[in-house]
Motif scaffolding. Structure first.
Motif, mmCIF file in Angstrom:
data_model
loop_
_atom_site.group_PDB
_atom_site.id
_atom_site.type_symbol
_atom_site.label_atom_id
_atom_site.label_comp_id
_atom_site.label_asym_id
_atom_site.label_seq_id
_atom_site.Cartn_x
_atom_site.Cartn_y
_atom_site.Cartn_z
ATOM 1 N N UNK A 2 5.848 -10.076 3.197
ATOM 2 C CA UNK A 2 6.033 -8.545 3.472
ATOM 3 C C UNK A 2 7.132 -7.833 3.145
ATOM 4 N N UNK A 3 8.176 -8.851 3.088
ATOM 5 C CA UNK A 3 9.606 -8.157 2.565
ATOM 6 C C UNK A 3 9.437 -8.062 1.174
ATOM 7 N N UNK A 4 8.821 -9.238 0.478
ATOM 8 C CA UNK A 4 8.675 -9.303 -0.676
ATOM 9 C C UNK A 4 7.807 -8.036 -1.617
ATOM 10 N N UNK A 58 -8.168 3.250 -5.263
ATOM 11 C CA UNK A 58 -7.272 2.109 -5.649
ATOM 12 C C UNK A 58 -6.076 2.130 -4.644
ATOM 13 N N UNK A 59 -5.665 2.951 -3.917
ATOM 14 C CA UNK A 59 -4.543 3.066 -2.998
ATOM 15 C C UNK A 59 -4.969 3.434 -1.498
ATOM 16 N N UNK A 60 -5.612 4.242 -1.589
ATOM 17 C CA UNK A 60 -6.132 4.509 -0.128
ATOM 18 C C UNK A 60 -5.091 5.464 0.878
ATOM 19 N N UNK A 61 -5.353 5.425 2.051
ATOM 20 C CA UNK A 61 -4.210 5.947 2.647
ATOM 21 C C UNK A 61 -2.849 5.538 2.770
ATOM 22 N N UNK A 62 -2.071 6.200 2.172
ATOM 23 C CA UNK A 62 -0.658 6.115 2.258
ATOM 24 C C UNK A 62 0.006 7.306 2.954
ATOM 25 N N UNK A 63 1.266 6.999 3.473
ATOM 26 C CA UNK A 63 1.868 8.521 3.823
ATOM 27 C C UNK A 63 3.426 8.074 3.918
ATOM 28 N N UNK A 64 4.201 9.018 3.697
ATOM 29 C CA UNK A 64 5.938 8.662 3.868
ATOM 30 C C UNK A 64 6.048 7.643 2.743
ATOM 31 N N UNK A 65 7.280 6.806 3.351
ATOM 32 C CA UNK A 65 7.948 5.913 2.348
ATOM 33 C C UNK A 65 7.322 4.513 2.473
ATOM 34 N N UNK A 66 6.777 4.227 3.588
ATOM 35 C CA UNK A 66 6.382 2.927 3.513
ATOM 36 C C UNK A 66 4.800 2.809 3.560
ATOM 37 N N UNK A 67 4.243 1.557 3.088
ATOM 38 C CA UNK A 67 2.641 1.440 3.297
ATOM 39 C C UNK A 67 2.450 0.454 4.231
ATOM 40 N N UNK A 68 1.386 0.765 4.856
ATOM 41 C CA UNK A 68 0.700 0.007 5.859
ATOM 42 C C UNK A 68 -0.542 -0.827 5.119
ATOM 43 N N UNK A 69 -0.072 -2.059 4.472
ATOM 44 C CA UNK A 69 -1.095 -2.557 3.642
ATOM 45 C C UNK A 69 -2.003 -3.255 4.082
ATOM 46 N N UNK A 89 -3.906 -1.813 -2.705
ATOM 47 C CA UNK A 89 -2.776 -2.022 -1.403
ATOM 48 C C UNK A 89 -3.491 -3.149 -0.728
ATOM 49 N N UNK A 90 -4.391 -2.709 0.130
ATOM 50 C CA UNK A 90 -5.005 -3.698 1.063
ATOM 51 C C UNK A 90 -5.804 -4.928 0.468
ATOM 52 N N UNK A 91 -6.141 -4.695 -0.583
ATOM 53 C CA UNK A 91 -7.072 -5.766 -1.362
ATOM 54 C C UNK A 91 -6.171 -7.001 -1.903
ATOM 55 N N UNK A 92 -4.968 -6.534 -2.571
ATOM 56 C CA UNK A 92 -3.882 -7.320 -3.315
ATOM 57 C C UNK A 92 -3.328 -7.907 -1.800
ATOM 58 N N UNK A 93 -2.572 -7.297 -0.851
ATOM 59 C CA UNK A 93 -1.901 -7.886 0.277
ATOM 60 C C UNK A 93 -2.615 -8.849 1.170
ATOM 61 N N UNK A 94 -3.961 -8.531 1.210
ATOM 62 C CA UNK A 94 -4.790 -9.605 1.945
ATOM 63 C C UNK A 94 -4.654 -10.995 1.432
#
Ligand SMILES: Nc1nc2c(ncn2[C@@H]2O[C@H](COP(=O)(O)OP(=O)(O)O)[C@@H](O)[C@H]2O)c(=O)[nH]1
Ligand SMILES: [Mg+2]
Lengths: 626, 75
Positions: free
Chosen positions: A254-256, A282-293, A301-306
């Protein structure tokens, strides 16, 4: 091209020799039945100029000029005899006539038993080279064998090797190059065991020596009283370790991601204008500075992170542990210890092995079913495996997504799966025709796994996972996103609503999970995340995703292994079990909305069902044979 | 005496294997036949398998079969 067959008893190191000869990595592990279908590879040898054969000066030109020759090498499944009893042995016997050279791999620490097959092979009138493998082990075991004498008595070349280090392989290749001999003398052994006795007396010398540490460990792990408690502790410890380390690695990941990947996605998001169809996909719902992967649901986002962030860490640690246990030789001991228990679901202890493998990925699990001789046991093992055993990619996502609901819900899901296993197993045992065989299985000695081999096997498993999983996970999420944008998903959701919502009490959106789950279970579970469902719904959804269907790849393997009729039966059972389990969980949770009450009651109930059913079956069995 | 009755740690010789051709072939290929010397290594309680050693091989035999292997003490 000449064909070389590597033949021998199970678990003697054929695959290790195959890897040394061809450079192709095939699974090796310390229990009978790893290689169920054959692997083929090419051995290329350089024939030196014959006039130069005796020269060994490195400056000599003649030596480096020569012709290359290729041999096809086949890693044949292990067999004890040439009249086959199991599917894997049938494969071995069918291959035999095609071989030009037979390399008979023999476990030197078990010469007497191994010679039984050797003599049978010699009777086939084929050029044979005998390989005394596990040569390193003979020293620890106080065994000394005279290979030259053995070679004389058998009338064929004998080479000593250590498969895991590659020692002796050069010598073997030399023999292969000078083979086959002009003629093969026909041999016949009237009394095979008498002949073997004679050979053993002449070539082998045993020395008494103290028990080694591994041998003591061997004794304790099948001890009448300590064996089972130790096994239970080992299993619990393994899961604690896997989950503990897995979580730690996920934290690192997560940190990486946040450090290196988020900025990349953010700039891509800006390039895409922060919205629109392509952004959604491709990216989906993101808001603000961080991403809830986990919740964004974009392919990148989610695809790669999963796969990289969650599944990979878990799979990595799982396969390190499984690989170690496999090569050490612990799995067959589990089979012995739980044999009696497995009889309650109509199986014998061996079925533990396919099920343990299936926890990594269902496909090798179902393939290992081939080692089971009875059709009834094959069917029950494959059906139980496909329905109740989640692969580790799926388990990883389950652990990480349900953890936020509290331990109770994670335990509730595991308890439900266990209950389905117990009840379905005893019902199948009750109704599927045929008898359950008695376990007869070699228990191999413990062997300290070679680090290099472990690393290589781990590497090929991880590589296999990444190349299999990635396209399907990314493709699955892409597919769902497109269908959602086009409104097709809503439409399917409405169609499936009577079942999904009506019976199971899940939101219509859950239909996407069930669609994706047909190809990929980890992505399917992840798709439940953005639905904001309750703990009880999560138990229903996740459990049903485990049982309703294995992934398509597994299903295809089932078709191949079980045939159409049995796979169809298995499929009908999946549908029925899914409907029953979904209804049960939902109804129970509606009355007592507490995961702990639910899981304790359910597991006890299913143990009771199993005991009652196996009692009745035993009585029926006794009445029949009294 | 059957393999089940043999005490753990004791050595014996197999005198009879009560079973069909398949069972004989299967046991034989692992090195167990009439006349083989075996040492009982362990027995899983409550009807679990018996584990015997012959030569350097350990073999687990389910209770149903262990009952049908007749052995006699070596001395
Ligand atoms: N000590 C030792 N172990 C070996 C040797 N060759 C293979 N092994 C190990 O023995 C086990 C069985 O080997 P494998 O190649 O899977 O046997 P197969 O079933 O005949 O293909 C594995 O755990 C190997 O790492 C050897 O020469 N010495
Ligand atoms: Mg193999």
């Amino acid at each position: 091209m000449k064909k070389i067959l590597l033949m021998g008893n199970p678990n003697v190191g054929k695959s290790a020799i195959f890897t040394s000869l061809t450079g192709i990595n095939v699974r090796t592990s310390n229990y009978p039945g790893t290689t169920v279908s054959y692997a083929a590879g090419i051995l290329t040898v350089l024939r030196k100029n014959s006039s130069c054969a005796s020269c060994c000066k490195s400056s000599c030109k003649g030596c480096s000029v020569g012709s290359t020759e290729k041999f096809e090498v086949i890693d044949v499944p292990g067999t004890y005899r040439l009249d086959p009893l199991s599917e894997a042995e049938k494969v071995a016997c069918q291959l035999l006539p095609e071989g030009d050279i037979i390399i008979n791999v023999v476990d030197a620490t078990n010469l007497e038993r191994n010679l039984n097959l050797t003599l049978q092979l010699l009777e086939m009138n084929k050029p044979v080279v005998v390989v005394l493998n596990m040569w390193d082990d003979t020293v620890h075991k106080g065994i000394s064998i005279d290979p030259e004498k053995l070679s004389k008595m058998l009338g064929v070349p004998v080479v000593t090797t250590t498969g895991i280090t590659g020692e002796g392989i050069d010598k073997l290749i030399e023999y292969i190059m000078n083979y086959p001999p002009e003629s093969v003398t026909k041999r016949e052994y009237k009394n095979r065991w008498a002949a073997i006795g004679e050979i053993i007396n002449a070539v082998q010398n045993l020395e008494h020596r103290r028990h080694t540490f591994l041998e003591r460990l061997q004794d304790i792990s099948i001890h009448p009283f300590y064996g089972i408690p130790i096994a239970i502790l080992v299993i619990i410890a393994i899961f604690r370790v896997i989950i503990g380390i897995g979580e730690y690695l996920i934290g690192l990941m997560e940190q990486l991601f946040e450090r290196f990947y988020t900025p990349l996605i953010m700039s891509l998001s800006r390039v895409l204008g922060g919205g629109g169809v392509l952004h959604q996909i491709l990216i989906g719902d993101i808001s603000g500075e961080t991403i809830d992967y986990e919740a964004a649901m974009g392919v990148l986002t989610t695809g790669v992170f999963l796969e990289i962030g969650i599944v990979l860490p878990y799979i990595l640690i799982f396969y390190i542990v499984l690989g170690f246990l496999e090569d050490l030789g612990y799995l067959p001991r589990l089979a012995v210890l739980f044999d009696r228990f497995m009889h309650r679901v109509g199986l014998h202890g061996f079925s533990i092995i396919p099920m343990m493998l299936a926890m990594g990925c269902n496909i090798p699990g179902i393939l290992a079913v081939r080692n089971i001789e009875s059709r009834r046991q094959r069917f029950i093992t494959a059906t139980l495996t496909a329905i109740t055993i989640p692969c580790f990619a799926q388990s990883a996502i389950i652990f990480s997504i349900t953890a936020t609901y509290g331990t109770g819900y994670v335990v509730a899901i595991l308890g439900t799966i266990l209950s389905v296993w117990l009840v379905l197993g005893s019902v199948l045992s009750f109704f599927v025709k045929g008898t359950t065989d008695t376990l007869i299985m070699e228990v191999p000695p413990y062997r300290l796994p070679a680090f290099k081999v472990q690393l290589r096997n781990l590497g090929s498993r991880i590589y296999g996972f990444l190349t299999d999983a990635f396209p399907y996970v990314l493709g699955g999420i892409l597919f769902v996103n497109i269908l959602t944008i086009l409104g097709v998903m809503d439409f399917i959701g409405k169609l499936a609503a009577p079942v999904i919502t009506g019976i199971f009490g899940l939101p219509e959106g859950a239909v996407a999970s069930f669609v994706v789950g047909i190809v990929r279970k980890d992505a399917a579970v992840a798709l439940l995340e953005p639905l904001n469902i309750s703990g009880a719904q999560m138990v229903v959804g996740v459990t049903l995703l485990i049982i309703y269907f294995p992934c398509m790849a597994t299903f295809v393997i089932m078709l191949k292994e079980l045939g159409f009729a049995d796979t169809f039966k298995s499929f009908m059972i999946m549908v029925i079990v899914t409907l029953l389990a979904g209804t049960y969980i939902r109804a129970f949770m509606a009355v007592f909305n507490d995961p702990w009450i639910y899981v304790i009651f359910t597991v006890l109930l299913s143990f009771a069902v199993m005991l009652v059913l196996s009692r009745i079956a035993d009585r029926r069995h006794r009445a029949k044979y009294a | 005496m059957t393999l089940t009755d043999l005490k753990i740690g004791e050595e014996a010789i197999i005198t009879t294997i009560n079973g069909g051709h398949g069972i004989h072939a299967k046991l034989e290929s692992m090195g167990l036949r009439e006349g083989s010397r075996v040492t009982k290594k362990s027995a899983v309680p409550a009807g679990g398998p018996v584990i015997v050693q012959t030569g350097n091989t350990q073999i687990a035999i389910g209770a149903g079969m262990a009952n049908r292997i007749i052995v006699k003490n070596t001395d």
